[in-house]
Scaffold this active site. Structure first.
Site, short mmCIF file in Angstrom:
data_model
loop_
_atom_site.label_atom_id
_atom_site.label_comp_id
_atom_site.label_asym_id
_atom_site.label_seq_id
_atom_site.Cartn_x
_atom_site.Cartn_y
_atom_site.Cartn_z
N HIS A 125 0.84 -1.19 0.00
CA HIS A 125 0.00 0.00 0.00
C HIS A 125 0.88 1.24 0.00
O HIS A 125 2.07 1.19 0.31
CB HIS A 125 -0.91 0.02 1.24
N ASP A 128 -1.27 8.58 -1.92
CA ASP A 128 -1.13 9.64 -2.91
C ASP A 128 -1.97 10.82 -2.43
O ASP A 128 -3.20 10.74 -2.38
CB ASP A 128 -1.60 9.14 -4.27
N HIS A 130 -3.43 14.35 -3.15
CA HIS A 130 -3.69 15.31 -4.21
C HIS A 130 -3.26 16.72 -3.80
O HIS A 130 -3.12 17.59 -4.65
CB HIS A 130 -5.17 15.32 -4.58
N HIS A 165 -5.52 8.95 -1.56
CA HIS A 165 -5.93 7.56 -1.79
C HIS A 165 -4.71 6.69 -1.98
O HIS A 165 -3.58 7.17 -2.17
CB HIS A 165 -6.87 7.46 -3.00
N CYS A 166 -4.94 5.40 -1.94
CA CYS A 166 -3.88 4.43 -2.20
C CYS A 166 -3.69 4.31 -3.72
O CYS A 166 -4.66 4.30 -4.47
CB CYS A 166 -4.24 3.07 -1.60
N HIS A 176 -7.89 -0.81 -5.11
CA HIS A 176 -7.69 -0.35 -3.73
C HIS A 176 -8.62 0.82 -3.41
O HIS A 176 -9.15 0.90 -2.30
CB HIS A 176 -6.22 0.05 -3.53
N MET A 181 -9.93 2.58 0.14
CA MET A 181 -8.69 3.28 0.50
C MET A 181 -8.65 4.70 -0.05
O MET A 181 -7.90 5.01 -0.99
CB MET A 181 -7.48 2.49 0.03
N HIS A 286 -26.74 17.22 -2.19
CA HIS A 286 -27.92 18.08 -2.03
C HIS A 286 -28.42 17.92 -0.60
O HIS A 286 -28.52 16.80 -0.09
CB HIS A 286 -29.01 17.66 -3.01
N GLU A 310 -28.54 24.85 -4.70
CA GLU A 310 -29.45 23.77 -4.29
C GLU A 310 -28.76 22.41 -4.33
O GLU A 310 -28.97 21.56 -3.48
CB GLU A 310 -30.68 23.75 -5.20
N THR A 311 -27.94 22.22 -5.36
CA THR A 311 -27.16 21.00 -5.54
C THR A 311 -25.81 21.42 -6.08
O THR A 311 -25.72 22.35 -6.88
CB THR A 311 -27.86 20.04 -6.52
N HIS A 337 -27.75 13.51 -5.24
CA HIS A 337 -29.02 13.75 -5.93
C HIS A 337 -29.14 13.03 -7.26
O HIS A 337 -29.98 13.40 -8.09
CB HIS A 337 -29.30 15.24 -6.10
#
Length: 382
Positions: A125, A128, A130, A165-166, A176, A181, A286, A310-311, A337
């Site tokens: 494992h 990463d 971002h 994330h992995c 993964h 993950m 939403h 709203e969304t 939504h």
């Protein structure tokens, strides 16, 4: 640079793991040991204890002073998780939770994470970020076999919410991620959040919602399969994954994780910051009965927030943030939504808000009664 350890890791993985898995290629593992380390001895160090989502560890909304080194520890846990009645996932997790815990630092701080791969695990494992710059987001510097640990430090240069994330390489990456993950980190501006006019904004509480799409295989009778371990689950899971149709779309690891007795709690008048991540698929949060007062749809705090949405949209592989002040008491449904995914596949959370009802905002003028259809209602038609 290819190292001896990289080659050994690749060879060991091929020997130790099931034939259908592939270790991260050795070329993806970097060796930076010849580079002079940066001197950060003048910076203060603090330790943060990560907590299980949807809760978030203690943190300041405005940085208390100069940049710091913020230390975290996280353990990788492979385990079986019941994502719905009778549906079991051979999960891979950061710190045993799905999603992995939310980390909070400030722009200019250094994130220092020690990542432990438990000896009882089967898989390689890594992590990463971002939010990080270089080396596959730290993935090529954190690739650990079972029983190994690694420490990564990176400077948080961009404020916002970001996925981690992995990403151990090749077909292991999507497997993964959709096995649990993934998590998020929030890098706050040093002087805190600002609204669309540049004025300071504070939240009373923050909830972290991680959305996952799971791909649990079924047998010839339509019943969900159950596997002895994560390795055994791979071939059948891969087949479902490649069909791109999830068996479940859930918040925080399972159907009902944030409803009923597990519902989120807030009070009338509180400003709540919702941090929402999806490491694999697009989604559209939403809040039924509420709005996004301020929404950083792509999660980046250098950008002005949208208002009164709203969304809102969270792109796959990203995290967003939305602030809402609850004006009415009641049970609010926070959903994806795509209502099929919310209602039928599980992507629903509830927020229970205590307070006093305000009829000026909404009033039931007449409770439901029977009416005379012969004489009433016809004027409603065009």
């Amino acid at each position: 640079m290819l190292t001896r350890r990289a080659a050994l890791m690749g060879a060991a993985s091929f020997a130790a793991l099931p034939a259908m898995t592939r270790a991260a290629s050795a070329e993806e593992i970097m060796d930076t040991s010849m580079v002079e380390p940066v001197d950060l001895s003048n910076l203060k160090r603090i330790k943060r204890k990560l907590v299980r989502p949807p809760e978030v560890h203690a943190h300041e909304q405005v940085a208390p002073g100069a940049p710091r080194i913020v230390e975290f520890e996280m353990q990788i846990v492979e385990k079986e998780v019941e994502v719905d009645n009778g549906a079991y996932l051979q999960a891979m997790t950061f710190n045993g939770s799905i999603p992995g815990p939310l980390m909070v630092v400030h722009e200019g701080d250094y994130v220092e994470l020690t990542l432990f791969n438990s000896p009882e695990n089967m898989m390689q494992h890594n992590i990463d970020f971002h939010a990080a710059t270089g080396a596959l987001g730290g993935g090529s510097l954190t690739l650990v076999n079972p029983g190994e640990k690694a420490t990564l430090r990176f400077k948080a240069t961009r404020p916002g919410t970001f996925v981690y994330h992995c990403a151990p390489g090749g077909p292991m990456i999507p497997w993964h991620v959709v096995s649990g993950m993934a998590g998020a980190i929030m890098v706050l501006p040093r002087d805190g959040l600002k609204d669309h006019e540049g004025k300071p904004v504070k939240y009373d509480r923050v909830f972290y919602i991680g959305e996952n799409d799971f791909y649990v295989p079924k047998d010839e009778n339509g019943s969900y399969k159950r596997f002895a371990d994560v390795g055994e689950s791979y071939p059948d899971t891969l087949e479902v994954m490649n069909g791109l149709i999830p068996s479940h779309v859930v918040f925080n690891g399972k159907v009902g994780a944030l409803t009923g007795d597990n519902a989120l709690q807030a009070a009338q008048g509180e400003k709540v910051l919702f941090v929402h991540s999806q490491a694999n698929r697009d989604t559209r949060p939403h809040l039924i009965g509420g709005h996004g007062d301020l929404v950083w749809e792509r999660g980046k705090f250098n950008n002005l927030p949208e208002r009164d949405l709203e969304t809102w949209f969270i792109a796959g592989g990203s995290a967003g943030a939305a602030l809402y002040k609850f004006l009415q008491p009641g049970v609010y449904a926070y959903v994806n939504h795509n209502l099929i995914e919310a209602v039928n596949l599980g992507a629903t959370a509830h927020v229970v808000v205590e307070g006093d009802w305000n009829n000026d905002l909404m009033e039931q003028v007449q409770a439901p009664v029977e009416y005379n259809a012969t004489h009433e209602g016809r004027t409603a038609l065009p």
